[in-house]
Design a protein around this motif. Structure first.
Motif, PDB file in Angstrom:
ATOM      1  N   SER A  56     -12.191  16.648   2.322  1.00 26.77           N
ATOM      2  CA  SER A  56     -13.161  16.135   3.351  1.00 26.77           C
ATOM      3  C   SER A  56     -12.753  14.768   3.984  1.00 26.77           C
ATOM      4  CB  SER A  56     -14.638  15.677   3.012  1.00 26.77           C
ATOM      5  OG  SER A  56     -14.417  14.438   1.952  1.00 26.77           O
ATOM      6  N   LYS A  57     -13.049  14.345   5.134  1.00 23.53           N
ATOM      7  CA  LYS A  57     -12.433  13.108   5.856  1.00 23.53           C
ATOM      8  C   LYS A  57     -12.844  12.040   5.039  1.00 23.53           C
ATOM      9  CE  LYS A  57     -16.584  12.604   9.031  1.00 23.53           C
ATOM     10  NZ  LYS A  57     -17.157  12.086  10.337  1.00 23.53           N
ATOM     11  N   HIS A  58     -13.953  12.127   4.222  1.00 28.44           N
ATOM     12  CA  HIS A  58     -14.334  10.790   3.234  1.00 28.44           C
ATOM     13  C   HIS A  58     -13.435  10.737   2.100  1.00 28.44           C
ATOM     14  CE1 HIS A  58     -18.179  10.718   5.656  1.00 28.44           C
ATOM     15  NE2 HIS A  58     -18.232  12.081   5.318  1.00 28.44           N
ATOM     16  N   THR A  59     -12.843  12.070   1.500  1.00 24.42           N
ATOM     17  CA  THR A  59     -11.842  11.808   0.402  1.00 24.42           C
ATOM     18  C   THR A  59     -10.664  11.238   1.143  1.00 24.42           C
ATOM     19  OG1 THR A  59     -12.793  13.755  -0.471  1.00 24.42           O
ATOM     20  CG2 THR A  59     -10.418  12.990  -0.893  1.00 24.42           C
ATOM     21  N   VAL A  60     -10.285  11.588   2.416  1.00 21.66           N
ATOM     22  CA  VAL A  60      -9.017  11.214   2.893  1.00 21.66           C
ATOM     23  C   VAL A  60      -9.160   9.635   3.008  1.00 21.66           C
ATOM     24  CG1 VAL A  60      -7.466  11.118   5.154  1.00 21.66           C
ATOM     25  CG2 VAL A  60      -8.519  13.336   4.123  1.00 21.66           C
ATOM     26  N   ALA A  61     -10.435   9.143   3.604  1.00 26.01           N
ATOM     27  CA  ALA A  61     -10.587   7.744   3.723  1.00 26.01           C
ATOM     28  C   ALA A  61     -10.437   6.862   2.464  1.00 26.01           C
ATOM     29  CB  ALA A  61     -11.876   7.494   4.284  1.00 26.01           C
ATOM     30  N   SER A  62     -11.343   7.580   1.485  1.00 24.22           N
ATOM     31  CA  SER A  62     -11.016   7.098  -0.030  1.00 24.22           C
ATOM     32  C   SER A  62      -9.690   6.746  -0.417  1.00 24.22           C
ATOM     33  CB  SER A  62     -11.925   7.665  -0.932  1.00 24.22           C
ATOM     34  OG  SER A  62     -13.079   7.722  -0.590  1.00 24.22           O
ATOM     35  N   VAL A  63      -8.726   7.930  -0.502  1.00 21.84           N
ATOM     36  CA  VAL A  63      -7.240   7.702  -0.643  1.00 21.84           C
ATOM     37  C   VAL A  63      -6.857   6.750  -0.007  1.00 21.84           C
ATOM     38  CG1 VAL A  63      -5.308   8.794  -0.916  1.00 21.84           C
ATOM     39  CG2 VAL A  63      -7.357  10.159  -1.527  1.00 21.84           C
ATOM     40  N   GLU A  64      -6.850   6.509   1.338  1.00 23.14           N
ATOM     41  CA  GLU A  64      -6.291   5.766   2.096  1.00 23.14           C
ATOM     42  C   GLU A  64      -6.420   4.162   1.958  1.00 23.14           C
ATOM     43  OE1 GLU A  64      -5.164   8.577   5.980  1.00 23.14           O
ATOM     44  OE2 GLU A  64      -6.593   7.091   6.341  1.00 23.14           O
ATOM     45  N   GLN A  65      -7.912   4.190   1.626  1.00 23.35           N
ATOM     46  CA  GLN A  65      -8.287   2.669   1.472  1.00 23.35           C
ATOM     47  C   GLN A  65      -8.022   2.276  -0.161  1.00 23.35           C
ATOM     48  OE1 GLN A  65     -12.227   3.189   2.521  1.00 23.35           O
ATOM     49  NE2 GLN A  65     -11.902   3.436   4.631  1.00 23.35           N
ATOM     50  N   GLY A  66      -7.443   3.108  -0.937  1.00 16.03           N
ATOM     51  CA  GLY A  66      -7.091   2.809  -2.298  1.00 16.03           C
ATOM     52  C   GLY A  66      -8.268   2.841  -3.243  1.00 16.03           C
ATOM     53  N   ALA A  97      -2.235   3.076   2.213  1.00 17.94           N
ATOM     54  CA  ALA A  97      -1.577   2.643   3.292  1.00 17.94           C
ATOM     55  C   ALA A  97      -0.201   3.356   3.914  1.00 17.94           C
ATOM     56  CB  ALA A  97      -1.212   1.105   3.313  1.00 17.94           C
ATOM     57  N   PHE A  98       0.671   3.898   2.986  1.00 15.77           N
ATOM     58  CA  PHE A  98       1.495   4.782   3.340  1.00 15.77           C
ATOM     59  C   PHE A  98       0.989   6.046   3.845  1.00 15.77           C
ATOM     60  CE2 PHE A  98       5.173   7.469   1.570  1.00 15.77           C
ATOM     61  CZ  PHE A  98       6.102   7.156   2.488  1.00 15.77           C
ATOM     62  N   LEU A  99       0.027   6.596   3.151  1.00 17.29           N
ATOM     63  CA  LEU A  99      -0.568   7.870   3.523  1.00 17.29           C
ATOM     64  C   LEU A  99      -0.911   7.733   5.005  1.00 17.29           C
ATOM     65  CD1 LEU A  99      -1.364  10.839   3.167  1.00 17.29           C
ATOM     66  CD2 LEU A  99      -3.431   9.946   2.145  1.00 17.29           C
ATOM     67  N   GLN A 100      -1.666   6.543   5.318  1.00 20.02           N
ATOM     68  CA  GLN A 100      -2.301   6.435   6.538  1.00 20.02           C
ATOM     69  C   GLN A 100      -1.266   6.262   7.698  1.00 20.02           C
ATOM     70  OE1 GLN A 100      -5.107   3.343   6.683  1.00 20.02           O
ATOM     71  NE2 GLN A 100      -5.657   3.416   8.799  1.00 20.02           N
ATOM     72  N   ALA A 101      -0.006   5.705   7.361  1.00 24.41           N
ATOM     73  CA  ALA A 101       0.886   5.606   8.431  1.00 24.41           C
ATOM     74  C   ALA A 101       1.330   6.822   8.797  1.00 24.41           C
ATOM     75  CB  ALA A 101       1.957   4.443   7.819  1.00 24.41           C
ATOM     76  N   LEU A 102       1.820   7.686   7.679  1.00 22.98           N
ATOM     77  CA  LEU A 102       2.330   8.984   7.804  1.00 22.98           C
ATOM     78  C   LEU A 102       1.290   9.900   8.915  1.00 22.98           C
ATOM     79  CD1 LEU A 102       3.890   9.633   4.439  1.00 22.98           C
ATOM     80  CD2 LEU A 102       5.198   9.104   6.756  1.00 22.98           C
ATOM     81  N   ARG A 103       0.247   9.793   8.416  1.00 20.36           N
ATOM     82  CA  ARG A 103      -0.982  10.595   9.185  1.00 20.36           C
ATOM     83  C   ARG A 103      -1.184  10.310  10.480  1.00 20.36           C
ATOM     84  NH1 ARG A 103      -5.758   9.083  10.598  1.00 20.36           N
ATOM     85  NH2 ARG A 103      -6.066   7.418   9.068  1.00 20.36           N
ATOM     86  N   GLU A 104      -1.331   8.884  10.729  1.00 20.95           N
ATOM     87  CA  GLU A 104      -1.220   8.476  12.239  1.00 20.95           C
ATOM     88  C   GLU A 104      -0.099   8.717  13.011  1.00 20.95           C
ATOM     89  OE1 GLU A 104      -2.377   4.350  11.544  1.00 20.95           O
ATOM     90  OE2 GLU A 104      -4.391   4.894  11.205  1.00 20.95           O
ATOM     91  N   HIS A 105       1.038   8.598  12.334  1.00 19.75           N
ATOM     92  CA  HIS A 105       2.637   8.872  13.016  1.00 19.75           C
ATOM     93  C   HIS A 105       2.632  10.296  13.301  1.00 19.75           C
ATOM     94  CE1 HIS A 105       6.642   8.502  14.045  1.00 19.75           C
ATOM     95  NE2 HIS A 105       6.791   9.596  13.248  1.00 19.75           N
ATOM     96  N   ALA A 106       1.818  11.227  12.446  1.00 29.22           N
ATOM     97  CA  ALA A 106       1.764  12.530  12.896  1.00 29.22           C
ATOM     98  C   ALA A 106       0.819  12.955  13.847  1.00 29.22           C
ATOM     99  CB  ALA A 106       1.503  13.335  11.453  1.00 29.22           C
ATOM    100  N   GLY A 107      -0.006  11.939  14.293  1.00 29.37           N
ATOM    101  CA  GLY A 107      -1.166  12.196  15.228  1.00 29.37           C
ATOM    102  C   GLY A 107      -2.333  12.838  14.959  1.00 29.37           C
ATOM    103  N   ARG A 118      -8.544  11.202  10.877  1.00 24.60           N
ATOM    104  CA  ARG A 118      -8.816  11.825   9.208  1.00 24.60           C
ATOM    105  C   ARG A 118      -9.488  13.042   9.332  1.00 24.60           C
ATOM    106  NH1 ARG A 118     -10.847   5.590   7.552  1.00 24.60           N
ATOM    107  NH2 ARG A 118      -8.710   4.886   6.825  1.00 24.60           N
ATOM    108  N   GLU A 119     -10.332  13.256  10.039  1.00 24.21           N
ATOM    109  CA  GLU A 119     -11.079  14.397  10.172  1.00 24.21           C
ATOM    110  C   GLU A 119     -10.068  15.723  10.233  1.00 24.21           C
ATOM    111  OE1 GLU A 119     -15.041  16.541  12.087  1.00 24.21           O
ATOM    112  OE2 GLU A 119     -14.288  14.616  13.043  1.00 24.21           O
TER     113      GLU A 119
END
Length: 288
Positions: free
Chosen positions: A53-63, A30-40, A43-44
């Protein structure tokens, strides 16, 4: 063998009734996702920047996936090098797919500067391919369900980020593997051929990895008590680890560490040299 040191990805509920928890993973995600979204970044877009990959990013963000060293370092670079992710990742307390008795050792592994492994049952987890990891997990009862299998394989592949030469300092790895383990052809010929290619590739590309094969015939063998692992921390303290069926033991006693160090030194002297090990592996690969 569903929990051995090199098949450490045990069931979701470990021994002693300790339930698996991924709260810290979800918090980091959740922390990573917040930082990513704040940076604009989407996931891709973020995945392209950190070369995952965007799938790896999603897996990390979803725990659902443990972020490896390269992921965290690249994410830091993209998100401003604040050090926040480096600090946060240290608080991931439990790792889905890892047997409960292995987690302390896994945390020590994450910062080790030296790691020595002797294995007489399976190819060490840090050197396994995905297909081989699946074959090992499906070899020993009770068979895992689909979710558990994915957790085991994912945890094993995530640990392989430790081999990265970008770590500071890079960990020095020594692996000694019994020839009989390689001759077993776990998973069949196709999986074994891929495994051999992978081992040869790792040995060639990673100057911090030394692989030695213990030949089939060794009348005076110091490893008859079973597999062992040793590691050195950045503070130059040594720890050992040994394992049996459904259990593992972290070794901290200096006298015991001294004994294991003597055994490993003898194993290293009796195994084939890295050069001879590579030639043997090439011959075994060619014979498949």
């Amino acid at each position: 063998m569903a929990g051995t040191a090199e098949n450490t990805e045990g069931p979701a509920t470990g021994t002693g009734g300790e339930p698996e928890s991924s709260d810290s993973l979800r918090t980091f995600g959740a922390f990573l996702q917040a930082l990513r979204e704040h940076a604009g970044y989407s996931r891709e877009e973020f995945g392209a920047l950190v070369r995952f990959s965007k799938h790896t990013v999603a897996s990390v963000e979803q725990g659902r996936r443990i972020p490896d060293v390269d992921f965290v370092e690249r994410a830091e670079g993209v998100l401003g090098n604040t050090g926040a992710l480096r600090k946060a990742v240290r608080h991931i307390a439990r790792q889905p797919g890892l047997a409960s008795w292995f987690r302390t050792w896994a945390r020590l592994e994450a910062t080790a500067i030296t790691l020595e492994t002797y294995e007489c049952r399976v190819v060490p987890g840090l050197l396994q391919t995905e297909a081989y990891a699946r074959a090992v997990s499906l070899s020993v009862p009770p068979l895992p369900d689909a979710a558990e299998l994915e957790a085991r394989v994912g945890a094993r592949l995530d640990r392989q980020g430790l081999l990265s030469m970008e770590r500071q300092p890079p960990t020095a790895f020594s692996f000694i593997v019994e020839q009989a383990v390689l001759e077993r052809h776990t998973g069949g010929v196709v999986i074994t051929r891929e495994l051999f290619d992978h081992l040869l590739d790792v040995e060639q590309r990673h100057w911090n990895v030394e692989l030695q094969i213990m030949p089939l015939r060794q009348p005076n063998h110091p490893g008859l008590d079973g597999p062992l692992q040793l590691l050195e921390t950045p503070e130059n303290r040594w720890f050992g680890y040994s394992e049996g069926q459904e259990n593992g033991r972290l070794i901290t006693d200096p006298k015991s560490i001294s004994l294991l160090t003597q055994r490993y030194a003898k194993l290293r002297s009796q195994a084939l040299t890295p050069e001879d090990s590579r030639r043997l592996l090439e011959r075994m690969r060619g014979a498949l």
